[in-house]
Scaffold this active site. Structure first.
Site, PDB file in Angstrom:
ATOM      1  N   ARG A 178       1.018  -0.952   0.373  1.00  0.00           N
ATOM      2  CA  ARG A 178      -0.270  -0.007   0.096  1.00  0.00           C
ATOM      3  C   ARG A 178       1.066   1.370  -0.048  1.00  0.00           C
ATOM      4  NH1 ARG A 178      -3.568  -3.212   2.894  1.00  0.00           N
ATOM      5  NH2 ARG A 178      -3.006  -2.331   5.181  1.00  0.00           N
ATOM      6  N   ASN A 209      -5.792 -18.487  12.537  1.00  0.00           N
ATOM      7  CA  ASN A 209      -6.117 -19.437  12.886  1.00  0.00           C
ATOM      8  C   ASN A 209      -6.092 -19.255  14.490  1.00  0.00           C
ATOM      9  OD1 ASN A 209      -4.167 -17.660  13.731  1.00  0.00           O
ATOM     10  ND2 ASN A 209      -2.162 -18.235  13.790  1.00  0.00           N
ATOM     11  N   CYS A 210      -7.126 -18.129  15.087  1.00  0.00           N
ATOM     12  CA  CYS A 210      -7.884 -18.229  15.739  1.00  0.00           C
ATOM     13  C   CYS A 210      -9.217 -18.738  16.266  1.00  0.00           C
ATOM     14  CB  CYS A 210      -7.800 -16.605  16.406  1.00  0.00           C
ATOM     15  SG  CYS A 210      -6.165 -15.675  16.702  1.00  0.00           S
ATOM     16  N   THR A 258      15.484  -5.982  15.078  1.00  0.00           N
ATOM     17  CA  THR A 258      16.832  -6.357  15.749  1.00  0.00           C
ATOM     18  C   THR A 258      17.824  -5.647  15.648  1.00  0.00           C
ATOM     19  OG1 THR A 258      17.872  -7.674  13.952  1.00  0.00           O
ATOM     20  CG2 THR A 258      15.364  -8.295  14.396  1.00  0.00           C
ATOM     21  N   TYR A 265      14.046  -6.631  10.674  1.00  0.00           N
ATOM     22  CA  TYR A 265      12.970  -6.161  11.949  1.00  0.00           C
ATOM     23  C   TYR A 265      12.620  -7.564  12.411  1.00  0.00           C
ATOM     24  CZ  TYR A 265      13.464  -2.011   8.969  1.00  0.00           C
ATOM     25  OH  TYR A 265      14.232  -1.233   8.404  1.00  0.00           O
ATOM     26  N   ALA A 266      11.644  -7.932  13.165  1.00  0.00           N
ATOM     27  CA  ALA A 266      11.244  -8.852  13.649  1.00  0.00           C
ATOM     28  C   ALA A 266       9.401  -8.459  14.841  1.00  0.00           C
ATOM     29  CB  ALA A 266      11.558  -9.869  14.619  1.00  0.00           C
ATOM     30  N   ASP A 319       4.776 -12.964  17.837  1.00  0.00           N
ATOM     31  CA  ASP A 319       4.924 -14.185  19.037  1.00  0.00           C
ATOM     32  C   ASP A 319       6.253 -14.307  19.279  1.00  0.00           C
ATOM     33  OD1 ASP A 319       2.296 -14.155  19.439  1.00  0.00           O
ATOM     34  OD2 ASP A 319       1.859 -16.275  18.481  1.00  0.00           O
ATOM     35  N   TYR A 333     -25.632   4.540  25.944  1.00  0.00           N
ATOM     36  CA  TYR A 333     -26.902   4.128  26.929  1.00  0.00           C
ATOM     37  C   TYR A 333     -28.427   3.896  26.358  1.00  0.00           C
ATOM     38  CZ  TYR A 333     -30.690   3.790  30.345  1.00  0.00           C
ATOM     39  OH  TYR A 333     -31.861   2.934  30.542  1.00  0.00           O
ATOM     40  N   LYS A 378     -25.475   4.573  34.440  1.00  0.00           N
ATOM     41  CA  LYS A 378     -24.410   4.308  35.207  1.00  0.00           C
ATOM     42  C   LYS A 378     -24.001   2.603  34.279  1.00  0.00           C
ATOM     43  CE  LYS A 378     -25.512   6.425  39.727  1.00  0.00           C
ATOM     44  NZ  LYS A 378     -25.825   5.977  41.237  1.00  0.00           N
TER      45      LYS A 378
HETATM   46  P1  FAD Z   1       1.680 -16.751  12.661  1.00  0.00           P
HETATM   47  O1  FAD Z   1       0.718 -15.966  12.542  1.00  0.00           O
HETATM   48  O2  FAD Z   1       1.667 -17.545  13.486  1.00  0.00           O
HETATM   49  O3  FAD Z   1       2.637 -16.660  12.041  1.00  0.00           O
HETATM   50  C1  FAD Z   1       4.141 -17.273  11.618  1.00  0.00           C
HETATM   51  C2  FAD Z   1       4.012 -18.408  10.358  1.00  0.00           C
HETATM   52  O4  FAD Z   1       5.772 -18.174   9.775  1.00  0.00           O
HETATM   53  C3  FAD Z   1       3.649 -19.282  10.783  1.00  0.00           C
HETATM   54  O5  FAD Z   1       2.799 -19.691   9.934  1.00  0.00           O
HETATM   55  C4  FAD Z   1       4.464 -20.276   9.707  1.00  0.00           C
HETATM   56  O6  FAD Z   1       4.662 -21.353   9.170  1.00  0.00           O
HETATM   57  C5  FAD Z   1       5.699 -19.774   9.156  1.00  0.00           C
HETATM   58  N1  FAD Z   1       7.185 -19.811  10.201  1.00  0.00           N
HETATM   59  C6  FAD Z   1       7.667 -20.404  11.064  1.00  0.00           C
HETATM   60  N2  FAD Z   1       8.512 -20.321  10.818  1.00  0.00           N
HETATM   61  C7  FAD Z   1       9.011 -20.283   9.054  1.00  0.00           C
HETATM   62  C8  FAD Z   1      10.543 -20.264   8.741  1.00  0.00           C
HETATM   63  N3  FAD Z   1      11.298 -20.690   9.143  1.00  0.00           N
HETATM   64  N4  FAD Z   1      10.225 -20.203   7.035  1.00  0.00           N
HETATM   65  C9  FAD Z   1       9.211 -19.615   6.371  1.00  0.00           C
HETATM   66  N5  FAD Z   1       7.990 -19.424   7.188  1.00  0.00           N
HETATM   67  C10 FAD Z   1       8.503 -19.566   9.034  1.00  0.00           C
HETATM   68  N6  FAD Z   1      -4.951 -14.242  19.867  1.00  0.00           N
HETATM   69  C11 FAD Z   1      -5.785 -13.819  19.955  1.00  0.00           C
HETATM   70  O7  FAD Z   1      -5.057 -12.185  20.147  1.00  0.00           O
HETATM   71  N7  FAD Z   1      -7.027 -13.492  20.036  1.00  0.00           N
HETATM   72  C12 FAD Z   1      -6.924 -15.173  19.885  1.00  0.00           C
HETATM   73  O8  FAD Z   1      -8.191 -15.595  19.633  1.00  0.00           O
HETATM   74  C13 FAD Z   1      -6.205 -15.825  19.331  1.00  0.00           C
HETATM   75  N8  FAD Z   1      -6.751 -17.579  19.293  1.00  0.00           N
HETATM   76  C14 FAD Z   1      -5.718 -18.507  18.763  1.00  0.00           C
HETATM   77  C15 FAD Z   1      -6.350 -19.637  18.143  1.00  0.00           C
HETATM   78  C16 FAD Z   1      -5.579 -20.847  17.702  1.00  0.00           C
HETATM   79  C17 FAD Z   1      -5.799 -21.797  17.993  1.00  0.00           C
HETATM   80  C18 FAD Z   1      -3.848 -20.340  17.656  1.00  0.00           C
HETATM   81  C19 FAD Z   1      -2.692 -21.509  17.416  1.00  0.00           C
HETATM   82  C20 FAD Z   1      -3.718 -18.715  17.521  1.00  0.00           C
HETATM   83  C21 FAD Z   1      -4.962 -17.958  18.446  1.00  0.00           C
HETATM   84  N9  FAD Z   1      -3.857 -16.567  18.691  1.00  0.00           N
HETATM   85  C22 FAD Z   1      -4.791 -15.454  19.466  1.00  0.00           C
HETATM   86  C23 FAD Z   1      -2.306 -16.087  18.154  1.00  0.00           C
HETATM   87  C24 FAD Z   1      -2.394 -15.571  17.731  1.00  0.00           C
HETATM   88  O9  FAD Z   1      -2.427 -16.223  16.809  1.00  0.00           O
HETATM   89  C25 FAD Z   1      -1.008 -15.177  17.057  1.00  0.00           C
HETATM   90  O10 FAD Z   1      -0.645 -14.094  18.188  1.00  0.00           O
HETATM   91  C26 FAD Z   1      -0.831 -14.734  15.916  1.00  0.00           C
HETATM   92  O11 FAD Z   1      -0.010 -15.488  15.058  1.00  0.00           O
HETATM   93  C27 FAD Z   1       0.702 -14.353  16.016  1.00  0.00           C
HETATM   94  O12 FAD Z   1       0.915 -14.014  14.698  1.00  0.00           O
HETATM   95  P2  FAD Z   1       2.672 -13.985  14.441  1.00  0.00           P
HETATM   96  O13 FAD Z   1       2.617 -13.312  12.842  1.00  0.00           O
HETATM   97  O14 FAD Z   1       3.722 -13.692  15.111  1.00  0.00           O
HETATM   98  O15 FAD Z   1       2.406 -16.244  13.454  1.00  0.00           O
END
Ligand code: FAD
Length: 569
Positions: free
Chosen positions: A29, A49-50, A284, A290-291, A294, A437, A445
């Site tokens: 964008r 994933n959620c 980083t 950058y990172a 999770d 409300y 309240k």
């Molecule tokens: P992810 O979204 O997990 O993406 C990381 C991706 O990197 C993955 O697809 C992985 O395959 C890929 N990867 C890893 N290493 C490599 C590599 N070396 N080379 C290439 N690719 C790679 N959070 C909430 O806030 N609310 C919720 O309700 C909630 N529910 C959840 C329910 C479940 C079942 C799960 C699993 C998670 C939930 N979460 C929730 C957490 C949320 O999904 C994560 O916090 C979020 O997805 C993190 O984002 P991310 O980009 O760091 O990692």
């Protein structure tokens, strides 16, 4: 506005879900020219994933709904190069390149970058417990292939008893969804409570609800080892307490670790848990890398300490910040406050900011208020109660955290408080908030205002709180417990040893009360007893306290404790 760069920038993104996909879309964008390569080791990008637990439970019926974007659609819309099943094996900062393994074609190659964004996420912990790998019915819930396997297993073996190991939010969502499918459900949790972001007493409300749904709870109990039962599609679970139970299907939801093994030789600073260290701009320790998400160590918004808080909202926000940063728009991430919410059957459980455990750990002074309010006007049908615990600074009244458990309207209240907390609001500010409300939606309240009133009374010293856990250790010689509820309420139960004077008779009978003792007053929820406290204080009783949460809260906790004792072996 499109910011054109002097040169066509090449950006590689590792990880194509929350943080990675968010960064990629924002980059495009901001700059129509740059080259974006998104590398994802799994088969899908940008999946929900959620939503996975709800797909297992059949609440989300259509598997396609899990895919927020497909790689094809994303490539078309954002003109980017998306490579699924491409795993980054190594980062070579000195060459500004990454080593990639293409799982589809079984080839390894290198790709250079100008900027590299790491969003590899986390993976479920799978400790080396004996029997784990030998049991074919133990799963984790993390990816679409994971849930495909679980669904196929459930269909094939018609499992009757699901055992969820770990009572965090994914574990609880899985418990609900297995239950929804008609399975008997057991949760095993190593800590004394489920939902670690809650304080113990608030978690007891969740335990109470889980027990009411016939979910078996094994708290303070860890798995010692698994014993697969040959040809029966069952596994025996041996607990450290000595109990043994049998599960038809078992899911491990015991926490996560960052997916950062591939960075170990990269020279990028990692913390002891493998979390990537970043500054406020998500940079980083290595230039141009950058990172986000999770896998990064963030700053806790309240404690200002390093923390790892795996949530989708922060990952998405950080992805956007990194894209801005790469495109020359300086932006900072100010920390994660851990705002989260989970549906546990009919209950909604939500938190923001720090809990009491954390504040204690970092020796941050705090005061507590606890209020019970209805989700909307009492007289409009369908109102349900919610319990709100507010933590605030005794020095300046600033909000430090909140926890809410209830059925309805919890989501909007936690978001209001999360917003207030983010802007440094005080409990007095909560009193002042003007919130929408009408009888079906709220109260003149609002529960948030009510929490503000009560907290501000405590902050100003207008009333001194007493807590449920103090009651059992009170010395009757020094303290009198006063029940000011009506007779019919008392007939249904009371705190042993308490004196009963209904509120309406308190002024007449005030001389029956000792002036040389502390008096702790309770009613059903803490509201009428506040009034009683004021009556006594204005009659020069010097040592008067109000039992927060009242009898209702006190007895739910005690009842649940007893029930738990009954279920734990
Ligand atoms: P992810 O979204 O997990 O993406 C990381 C991706 O990197 C993955 O697809 C992985 O395959 C890929 N990867 C890893 N290493 C490599 C590599 N070396 N080379 C290439 N690719 C790679 N959070 C909430 O806030 N609310 C919720 O309700 C909630 N529910 C959840 C329910 C479940 C079942 C799960 C699993 C998670 C939930 N979460 C929730 C957490 C949320 O999904 C994560 O916090 C979020 O997805 C993190 O984002 P991310 O980009 O760091 O990692």
């Amino acid at each position: 506005m499109t910011r054109r760069m002097d040169m066509r920038k090449k950006i590689i993104i590792v990880g194509g879900v929350a943080g990675g996909a968010s960064a990629a879309a924002r980059l495009r964008r901001l700059d129509e020219e740059c080259e974006i390569i998104l590398l994802e080791k799994g088969p899908y990008v940008s999946f929900a994933n959620c939503g996975l637990p709800y797909y297992i439970g059949g609440v989300i019926e259509d598997r396609d709904q899990l895919f927020v974007q497909t790689a094809e659609r994303m490539m078309q819309r954002f003109a980017m190069d998306i490579r699924v099943r491409h795993e980054v094996l190594q980062v070579l900062p000195e060459k500004k390149s990454v080593v990639i393994f293409d799982h589809q074609n079984q080839v390894q190659y290198e790709e250079t970058y100008d900027s590299l964004v790491l969003s590899p996420g986390s993976k479920p912990l799978q400790p080396a417990i004996k029997g784990l790998t030998e049991s074919q019915n133990i799963f984790t819930v993390w990816t679409v292939p994971d849930v495909d396997q679980i669904k196929a297993y459930l269909d094939k073996y018609k499992s009757q008893h699901a055992v969820v190991i770990g009572g965090g939010f994914i574990g609880l969502e899985m418990a609900e969804n297995f239950h929804h499918l008609g399975l008997k459900v057991t949760i095993i949790e190593m800590a004394e409570q489920v939902m670690a972001p809650l304080d113990y007493e608030m978690a007891m409300l969740v335990h109470h609800h889980l027990l009411s749904k016939d979910v078996q709870l094994y708290l303070n109990n860890a798995v010692q080892f698994f014993e697969p039962i040959q040809n029966k599609n069952k596994t025996k679970i041996h607990l450290q307490s000595g109990s043994v139970l049998e599960g038809d299907i078992i899911v491990l939801c015991i926490g996560v670790k960052p997916n950062t093994d591939f960075l170990k030789e990269s020279g990028i600073d990692l913390n002891v848990r493998g979390g990537i260290k970043v500054n406020k701009h998500m940079e980083t320790s290595v230039p141009d890398i950058y990172a986000v998400g999770d896998a990064v160590e963030v700053t806790d918004f309240i404690t200002k300490m390093p923390a790892m808080i795996p949530l989708a909202g922060p990952a998405n926000k950080q992805g956007r910040i990194v894209a801005n940063q790469i495109m020359g728009r300086t932006e900072a991430y100010e920390g994660t406050q851990g705002t989260s919410i989970v549906k546990v059957f009919n209950q909604t459980v939500a938190t923001t900011g720090a809990n009491e455990k954390t504040l204690k750990q970092y020796q941050i002074p705090y005061s507590i208020s606890l209020t019970e309010s209805n989700s909307h006007a009492n007289y409009y049908p369908g109102a349900t109660p919610m319990i709100m615990k507010l933590l605030f600074s005794p020095k300046d009244g600033k909000i430090l955290g909140a926890q809410i458990v209830g059925e309805d309207g919890v989501d909007k209240r936690i978001d209001v408080i999360a917003t207030a907390l983010r802007w440094g609001a005080t409990v007095e500010d909560l009193e002042q908030l003007e919130l929408a409300y009408a009888p079906p939606y709220g109260a003149a309240k609002d529960p948030v205002n009510m929490a503000g009133y009560v907290a501000n009374n405590i902050y100003k010293g207008d009333v001194i709180p007493a807590f449920y856990h103090e009651i059992q250790d009170l010395d009757p010689v020094k303290t009198l417990i006063l029940d000011i509820r009506e007779k019919d309420e008392r007939n249904l139960g009371y705190i042993i040893g308490s004196l009963h004077i209904p509120l309406g008779q308190l002024r007449q009978k005030i001389n029956q009360l000792p002036r040389n003792k502390e008096i702790i007053i309770y009613c059903r929820s803490g509201a009428r007893s506040y009034l009683a406290c004021l009556i006594l204080m204005q009659n020069e009783f010097e040592n008067v306290r109000n039992l927060l949460g009242g009898y209702e809260f006190y007895q739910v906790i005690n009842k649940t404790k007893k029930e738990l004792r009954g279920t734990i072996h």
